[in-house]
Design an enzyme around this catalytic site. Structure first.
Site: not given
Length: 719
Positions: A275, A271-273
């Site tokens: 997200s 995941s993006d941070f």
């Protein structure tokens, strides 16, 4: 083999380096307890409310750099010593080794922005770029480099365009593949981002992107497909936004059907941070790893999901096997943590050479550049651009530089190296232009004027418009005409409007250069190096010419009753240069544009075969001649116009080649366009077959030096 080694291999089969990485990963996961498995699904940072913190920063006017400074980001997964699982260290990219594991982040070489790298139109430059990043990440003991980013420049004012390559999917893919391969050559996991259509920062935690399948496949997914198939990339980062109503981290169609079933991706998805939005739905969809904390994939949530069968233990195992397989593949379990010292001088020299080859000479009337035969030069501009090296790129990807070369220091050093006695001075103009008259007087008194201007974009926010901040257009418009030998040096990470363009004879786009700013700009201005970059994105003449003027549904989106912004890509395939050509609009500077201190001529086009069934490669050959008196480089660009039945924009980039020539020299340049290549150069997406198809009809090959300058054409008939 000793008895100790035999026992180890028997008791801990995942330590057997002769076994395939997948087998080792499965053996390791089989030996783990449930609690150990859950602890490995997420980052080790203490959970915070990033949404509230972001809102507070917006209210207070703090930028993403200030926000990042408030957060102690532990970019790692805790190790498990008894199983031999190392602390998994992650660093941001893609413009250098950014915010890495540890506080403060370790310093590294601040490279030119990625948009600038794409302007090089040279995969070898991209490989050198990735080599610096991979080398430094490995030297610092990092396992993952979060990059390259291959979202497209759909929106000219998008906050992270500086991290992305281009508005063109093929150029983005070619450069991204070269960077990713080079990073992974150093045993570091490269991570393609942000998957997918994270082409704007506005309301990125909430917005929904609605895009038709054909546009998604032919444009926005294409560079990701190239990363998977051509680079063997080890990881992908899912985006913040929703895609067709479902968050990217929960989007099974993107994370499983497309990425794995259709493309054959064997890596893992992070995941993006912050997200990640759920436990069971995310991991079921194909997201394998939550960063930077355990907001969702924590022990309570995962055990509850396993208990109610919304999540199966086999799915948890799958996620871990995917990541461990890549770690074993790149030798990360066997590599001891022994951070070393970066060779700043060596990598800085590489950065300087890259920077010099990506600058784009936009305008050069009366051979204003290079600055030869002048007795005095005055540098004018606001402090961000004339007093310090322009590092660019605000937010989590920003690099803490090992060193910087300031503009005036670089100019003095290069002038001294040339044995020049040119008098050099500077006027730093206040952001409120209160001392503008001082700059005008200095400009009038000098033999030549260099105005340094630009912008520094940032993650987390798009620009309000395409104008430079702090009234820099007025600065240039009033100082520029004072001296007939005025050069504007643009330092930015996005295209900017230039209402002053007719008031100055020369404009040089150098981008946010990073550590070597001062040397690079000096070498270009003084003719030590001949600029050879080409624009990787279109520069509009006016905002009214863009696809977004009068179309809020395209950006920033509209609330359609869902409670969040919905952005509709209703321009379809008409994005970037495709938009301008489809609409018959002449931009200020077209995609692929770039001048030189010399001149070139293309001639004798030959395309073979001229008929076929659409499966055989096309060989495009052309002679490139340096018709000027200075050595330089030119980029031959090959575009393809598809049959009318395809209902495509007028042309698409399908190949390019950069050649360096001495004055008067010629070279026969060959570009091969393979219909079977990953970027599907002759194909269109077909909804009926759910795949790319080559249509019968006439294909027009356009060859030239920009999307708007293709004087050589040929026709190929596909039966």
């Amino acid at each position: 083999m000793s008895s100790d080694t035999t026992a180890t291999a028997s008791d801990r089969p995942w330590t057997d380096t002769t076994s395939p990485p997948g087998d080792r990963a499965r053996a390791l996961v089989a030996a783990m307890t449930l609690e150990q498995k859950i602890a490995q699904l997420h980052g080790a940072m203490e959970t915070i409310d990033i949404y509230a913190l972001t809102a507070q920063a917006a209210e207070s006017g703090a930028d993403m750099d200030q926000l990042a400074a408030q957060i102690r980001i532990e970019r790692h997964v805790a190790g498990i010593e008894e199983l031999g699982i190392p602390r998994f260290r992650i660093t941001n990219g893609p413009v250098g080794v950014g915010m890495g594991d540890g506080t403060p982040s370790p310093p590294a070489t601040a490279l030119p922005m990625t948009i600038g790298l794409a302007a090089g139109f040279d995969p070898e430059l991209a490989h050198q770029y990735g080599t610096v990043i991979g080398d430094e990440a490995a030297t610092l003991g990092q396992h993952v480099l979060e990059g390259p980013g291959v979202c497209l420049h759909r929106l000219p004012t998008a906050g992270r365009n500086f991290e992305y390559f281009s508005e063109d999917p093929y150029l983005s893919g070619v450069m991204g593949v070269a960077v990713a391969r080079a990073i992974q050559d150093h045993g570091v996991i490269a991570m393609g981002k942000h998957y997918a259509v994270n082409d704007q920062e506005y309301e990125r935690f909430r917005t929904d992107v609605e895009v038709d399948e054909r546009t998604l496949r032919e444009l926005y997914l294409l560079p990701f497909e190239m990363l998977v198939k051509d680079a063997g990339i080890a990881a992908m980062m899912s985006a913040y936004n929703r895609v067709r109503g479902t968050y990217a981290t929960e989007n099974r169609y993107l994370l499983h059907t497309v990425l794995r079933e259709e493309w054959g991706f064997e890596g893992y998805v992070q995941s993006d941070f912050w997200s990640c939005r759920s436990a069971a739905p995310s991991i079921n969809a194909g997201m394998d790893h939550e960063m930077p904390d355990a907001k969702w994939l924590n022990e309570a949530n995962v055990k509850a999901a396993l208990h109610d069968t919304s999540l199966e233990i086999e799915t948890v195992d799958r996620a871990l096997v995917r990541r461990y397989t890549q770690m074993f593949r790149l030798g990360q379990f066997e590599r001891p943590y022994a951070p070393g010292q970066i060779d700043a001088r060596r990598n800085g020299e590489v950065s300087r050479r890259i920077g010099e080859q990506i600058a784009v000479l936009l305008k050069n009337e009366n051979r204003t550049l290079p600055l030869e035969g002048v007795g005095s030069i005055v540098v004018v501009g606001q402090t961000t651009f004339v007093d310090e090296a322009c590092l660019g790129g605000g937010g989590s990807s920003k690099v803490d530089p090992l060193y910087t070369v300031r503009p005036m220091d670089g100019l003095r050093e290069v002038l001294d190296g040339l044995g020049s006695t040119v008098a050099l001075s500077k006027v730093t103009v206040a952001d409120d232009l209160s001392n503008l008259e001082e700059a005008r007087r200095a400009a009038a008194a000098a033999d030549a004027v260099v105005i340094m201007a630009g912008l520094v974009a940032t993650e987390g926010a798009d620009q309000d418009d395409a104008s430079m901040l702090h009234d820099q257009n007025r600065l240039i418009g009033e100082v520029g005409p004072v001296n007939p030998r005025t050069v504007v040096v643009l330092k930015d990470g996005n295209p900017v409007l230039m209402p002053w363009i007719d008031a100055v004879p020369a404009v040089l786009e150098v981008w946010n250069q990073g550590s070597e700013d001062g040397h690079v700009v000096a070498d270009l201005l003084l003719g030590v190096v001949n600029p050879s970059g080409k624009l990787p994105t279109t520069y509009p003449r006016d905002w009214a010419d863009t696809p977004f003027a009068g179309h809020p549904e395209r950006y920033p989106g509209t609330d359609e009753g869902a409670g969040y912004p919905v952005i509709r890509y209703t321009e379809g395939l008409r994005m970037g240069y495709r938009w301008y050509q489809s609409e018959g609009i002449t931009p200020l500077f077209p995609f692929g544009h770039g001048l030189s201190y010399t001149t070139f001529e293309l001639s004798d086009l030959a395309v073979r075969p001229t008929t076929g069934d659409g499966t055989s490669p096309l060989t495009v050959e052309v002679t490139v001649t340096n018709t000027g008196d200075v050595a330089g480089a030119e980029v031959t660009q090959v575009y393809l116009g598809l049959p009318e039945a395809a209902a495509e924009p007028p042309r698409r980039l399908v190949g390019f080649a950069k050649v360096r020539l001495e004055p008067g020299a010629s070279e026969r340049v060959r570009v091969v366009v393979d219909p079977g290549a990953t970027h599907h150069p002759l194909s269109v997406w077909d909804a009926c077959t759910h795949g790319f198809v080559v249509l019968p009809g006439e294909y027009t090959v356009h060859v030239g030096t920009s999307s708007a300058d293709t004087p050589l054409t040929a026709t190929v008939t596909v039966g």
